[in-house]
Design a protein around this motif. Structure first.
Motif, mmCIF file in Angstrom:
data_model
loop_
_atom_site.group_PDB
_atom_site.id
_atom_site.type_symbol
_atom_site.label_atom_id
_atom_site.label_comp_id
_atom_site.label_asym_id
_atom_site.label_seq_id
_atom_site.Cartn_x
_atom_site.Cartn_y
_atom_site.Cartn_z
ATOM 1 N N LEU A 1 0.817 -1.220 0.000
ATOM 2 C CA LEU A 1 0.000 0.000 0.000
ATOM 3 C C LEU A 1 0.854 1.275 0.000
ATOM 4 O O LEU A 1 0.638 2.174 -0.805
ATOM 5 N N ALA A 2 1.823 1.351 0.893
ATOM 6 C CA ALA A 2 2.507 2.625 1.116
ATOM 7 C C ALA A 2 3.372 3.066 -0.060
ATOM 8 O O ALA A 2 3.490 4.259 -0.333
ATOM 9 N N ASP A 3 3.990 2.101 -0.767
ATOM 10 C CA ASP A 3 4.867 2.505 -1.870
ATOM 11 C C ASP A 3 4.529 1.839 -3.199
ATOM 12 O O ASP A 3 5.153 2.157 -4.219
ATOM 13 N N GLY A 4 3.564 0.933 -3.212
ATOM 14 C CA GLY A 4 3.131 0.322 -4.466
ATOM 15 C C GLY A 4 3.993 -0.827 -4.938
ATOM 16 O O GLY A 4 3.678 -1.471 -5.939
ATOM 17 N N PHE B 1 -4.657 -7.300 3.795
ATOM 18 C CA PHE B 1 -5.405 -6.235 3.097
ATOM 19 C C PHE B 1 -6.216 -5.429 4.116
ATOM 20 O O PHE B 1 -6.221 -4.200 4.094
ATOM 21 N N ARG C 1 -5.541 -5.092 7.166
ATOM 22 C CA ARG C 1 -4.606 -4.322 8.014
ATOM 23 C C ARG C 1 -3.947 -3.194 7.209
ATOM 24 O O ARG C 1 -3.029 -2.537 7.688
ATOM 25 N N ASN C 2 -4.380 -2.995 5.969
ATOM 26 C CA ASN C 2 -3.873 -1.912 5.104
ATOM 27 C C ASN C 2 -2.378 -2.045 4.800
ATOM 28 O O ASN C 2 -1.669 -1.057 4.701
ATOM 29 N N VAL D 1 -2.504 -4.072 -1.341
ATOM 30 C CA VAL D 1 -3.712 -3.923 -2.161
ATOM 31 C C VAL D 1 -3.565 -4.800 -3.404
ATOM 32 O O VAL D 1 -2.492 -5.357 -3.653
ATOM 33 N N ARG E 1 -5.772 7.058 4.523
ATOM 34 C CA ARG E 1 -5.678 5.732 3.896
ATOM 35 C C ARG E 1 -4.571 4.909 4.544
ATOM 36 O O ARG E 1 -4.756 3.733 4.861
ATOM 37 N N LEU E 2 -3.412 5.518 4.740
ATOM 38 C CA LEU E 2 -2.279 4.774 5.303
ATOM 39 C C LEU E 2 -2.549 4.344 6.750
ATOM 40 O O LEU E 2 -2.073 3.308 7.191
ATOM 41 N N SER E 3 -3.341 5.145 7.455
ATOM 42 C CA SER E 3 -3.655 4.774 8.835
ATOM 43 C C SER E 3 -4.829 3.802 8.903
ATOM 44 O O SER E 3 -5.156 3.292 9.973
ATOM 45 N N GLY E 4 -5.468 3.563 7.769
ATOM 46 C CA GLY E 4 -6.576 2.618 7.744
ATOM 47 C C GLY E 4 -7.922 3.243 8.053
ATOM 48 O O GLY E 4 -8.932 2.547 8.119
ATOM 49 N N GLU F 1 -9.583 0.975 0.785
ATOM 50 C CA GLU F 1 -9.078 1.100 -0.583
ATOM 51 C C GLU F 1 -10.213 1.507 -1.522
ATOM 52 O O GLU F 1 -10.034 2.322 -2.419
ATOM 53 N N ALA G 1 6.246 6.583 -4.509
ATOM 54 C CA ALA G 1 5.590 5.920 -3.373
ATOM 55 C C ALA G 1 4.367 6.752 -3.003
ATOM 56 O O ALA G 1 4.418 7.989 -3.041
ATOM 57 N N LEU G 2 3.301 6.074 -2.651
ATOM 58 C CA LEU G 2 2.073 6.790 -2.292
ATOM 59 C C LEU G 2 2.324 7.783 -1.164
ATOM 60 O O LEU G 2 1.848 8.915 -1.192
ATOM 61 N N ARG G 3 3.128 7.362 -0.188
ATOM 62 C CA ARG G 3 3.348 8.237 0.974
ATOM 63 C C ARG G 3 4.069 9.526 0.579
ATOM 64 O O ARG G 3 4.019 10.517 1.297
#
Lengths: 102, 556
Positions: free
Chosen positions: A9-12, A50, A52-53, A56, B26-29, B33, B97-99
């Protein structure tokens, strides 16, 4: 035989479910499910990750073992594992193991 | 170029803060998605095969050096040191990176850039002729109208959830370099008999799985009616577009299913109600926007002529570059320069951070600080004194960007394909690289003359293969890549969709097939002045089919 593929999730980053529920960046370290029960287990662990985020876009992918190496059945998944077949000096494609995949 | 006013700055800044909050949640949930995906897409963030991808809008392909330097900074700091220019004049980073994306957006906002409406079912980045405001053959600069459309369409509440994405392109010249007839709306800026500016309006063009050339709905729409007529088109589309089927949701299908005449009637009815509304553009407003696009003051530089006449006889790479990478500027002392991003064996449209910085420096030193992105994945310096061409060429040569191939067989458009794209079925870039390597010889390229090869890795046709003189479409068949060839397509003012020539070719056969096609053209053309496209139109597919699929041909 199957593996569970996903993106972190965080970096793809493209990752695969490894032993002990860890997500690995190298497909050769992924856990291979050799029967339907094992595949279900991978999916269950993946779905929890998933929720727990952590990851994805989960997908069970078909693989075979060729010369002792994991090889995805579809070209799409081989490229995903090896990195783009261009810019050979960057990213996953710069790893030695990548060349045998595509 | 257009400069943000206070409202623009506040708007983009607020949007960055909003997205930063969304990413954190999003990153913290805090959000799922499913909830987040439409939000990230509204900010140009896609999830691709290997990573996220960030698509940055470059309105009408116009870039300032400070913006290109910022893109270089982002490439170095947050990506893998390069960016990729697309067929819609945008730039994509393939590895963010999304972050990091909120920080990237903040950097972009500091140079008046953003990623809004580079995805989703809204009005996308408005594209324009890359020689706009400089070329000798235009009646007026089309970019002020593209900017008016940009301002009007940004977060337009009525048109943010259309049946499907919506693309508009504008040209100010008879020679269409913006492929307007394969856009949802194509606008051709022209003058009428009374010397008034207005537009020929084309509607319903598009590529993808159902390629169609647009229908002309209006031969002349006065400039002040631009927004009211565009609104009328979008209202009819928004109401009647096929929301039931994603593959039939573009306006081209509505035009096809309703009939151009009936749809024109509906649009004109809507337009009649809007014509004298607040959407009518006051002349003063058009003028105010035009002032932002005032061309630079170009001092007389007549000394360039003689130098170039001598250089053109040299037969070296500079002479070739002069022959192919220049376009006629309206001021005879100047030229528009194409910077080819199609070095032999390179990735079409890719540019490194160091090259970005160097191009920004060159643009400041020699091109009045103006840079354009072309839909053919090249860069353009629109105003270069002919006297400075040698210096510009040499500076470009130092950074590997002086390939003299604009418009030639190695100036290939290719989508990212299966090397990056989650939608692709086959790779595009390695095919482009192999064909370019095959035709690397510069003399041979000149002999072949203008030939546009366009490659897509799936039916969505980001590589515009339908309008390639030679189009290549990658598909997946029995788990392997297969490439279908179309011939005779064209994306200019005589737009045409290419015809499938026959069975597809495997990855190791496709370059041979292109060689065969080019060889057939060279042996059958009337003389060197007959281009590939003209020869194909005269000969038809038969000799090419014969050459490709004769008893010794290796068809897959």
């Amino acid at each position: 035989m199957k593996l569970l593929a996903a993106n972190r999730l965080a970096d793809g980053e493209a990752v695969w479910l490894g032993p002990d529920g860890q997500w690995v960046e190298d497909i050769s370290a992924a856990e291979v499910a050799r029967d339907a029960d094992s595949a279900d287990r991978l999916e269950r662990i993946g779905h929890e990750a998933f929720l727990r985020n952590e990851v994805v876009d989960l997908e069970l992918i078909e693989v075979e073992i060729v010369n002792g190496q994991v090889r995805p059945a579809r070209l799409r998944e081989r490229i995903r594992a090896a990195g783009p077949s261009i810019h050979p000096g960057l990213g996953k494609q710069a790893r030695k193991s990548a060349f045998t995949l595509i | 170029m257009y400069r943000y006013d206070e409202f623009d700055h506040a708007f983009v800044k607020a949007r960055v803060a909003q997205f930063r909050d969304q990413v954190e949640r999003r990153l913290s949930g805090e959000i799922t998605e499913e909830q987040f995906k439409p939000l990230r897409l509204m900010n140009g963030v896609y999830l691709q095969l290997h990573s996220y991808m960030l698509r940055i809008a470059i309105p009408y392909g116009t870039l300032a050096p400070r913006q290109l330097r910022m893109l270089a900074y982002i490439a170095r700091t947050y990506d893998k040191g390069y960016g990729h220019f697309t067929t819609r004049q945008n730039l994509q980073f393939h590895w963010p990176a999304l972050r990091d994306v909120p920080d990237i957006l903040e950097h972009l906002a500091s140079v008046e850039m953003h990623c809004i409406q580079t995805s989703g079912n809204c009005i996308r980045n408005v594209t324009a002729d890359h020689f706009a405001g400089a070329t000798a053959d235009e009646v007026a600069d089309p970019r002020p109208y593209a900017e008016i459309l940009r301002q009007w369409s940004s977060l337009h509440p009525e048109f943010s959830y259309l049946p499907r994405k919506f693309k508009i392109a504008v040209t100010g010249a008879e020679r269409d370099r913006a492929a307007i007839q394969v856009h949802d709306i194509g606008l051709h800026l022209k003058k009428n008999a009374q010397d008034k500016l207005g537009f020929a309006v084309y509607v319903g063009g598009g590529l993808g799985r159902t390629p169609m050339v647009a229908r002309k709905m209006r031969d002349f729409l006065p400039e002040e009616d631009l927004l009211s007529y565009t609104t009328a088109i979008l209202r009819v589309y928004n109401l009647h577009g096929r929301r039931d089927n994603k593959f039939k949701a573009r306006i081209k299908i509505l035009v096809h299913e309703t009939g151009a005449q009936e749809l024109t009637t509906q649009i004109e009815r809507e337009f009649a109600a809007l014509k004298d509304s607040d959407l009518k553009l006051p002349h003063a407003d058009i003028q105010a926007i035009q002032n932002y696009f005032a061309p630079p003051a170009l001092p007389p530089r007549p000394e360039g002529g003689g130098v170039l006449v001598r250089a053109a006889d040299d037969g070296n790479s500079f002479a070739r570059w002069l022959r192919h990478n220049l376009h006629t500027h309206r001021n005879p002392d100047y030229a528009c320069v194409t910077i080819s991003l199609k070095g032999i064996g390179d990735v079409p449209g890719d540019i490194s951070a160091d090259q970005m910085d160097a191009v920004a420096d060159i643009a400041e030193a020699y091109a009045f600080g103006e840079i354009r992105v072309s839909h053919e994945q090249n860069l353009v310096l629109p105003h270069v004194a002919r006297a400075d061409l040698r210096a510009v060429h040499d500076r470009l040569h130092e950074i590997g960007l002086a390939t003299p191939n604009a418009g030639l067989v190695t100036d290939i458009i290719a989508c990212p394909g299966l090397d990056y794209c989650a939608l692709a079925n086959a790779r595009s870039i390695p095919v482009a690289q192999e064909i370019a390597n095959r035709f690397a010889d510069e003399e041979r390229q000149e002999e072949i003359s203008m030939l546009k090869i366009k490659i897509s890795g799936c039916i969505n046709a980001c590589g515009h293969h339908h309008v390639g003189h030679i189009g290549i479409l990658g598909v997946e068949k029995k788990g392997a890549e297969l490439y279908q060839i179309t011939l005779g397509g064209s994306g200019d003012e005589n737009a045409a969709i290419g015809e499938i020539i026959g069975r597809g070719f495997g990855p190791t056969e496709i370059a041979d097939a292109v060689e065969t096609i080019v060889g057939t053209y060279l042996s059958r053309r009337l003389d060197a002045s007959e281009t590939f496209l003209a020869a194909y139109q005269r000969l038809g597919p038969a000799p090419f089919k014969e050459a490709l699929y004769g008893s010794h041909a290796k068809a897959a």
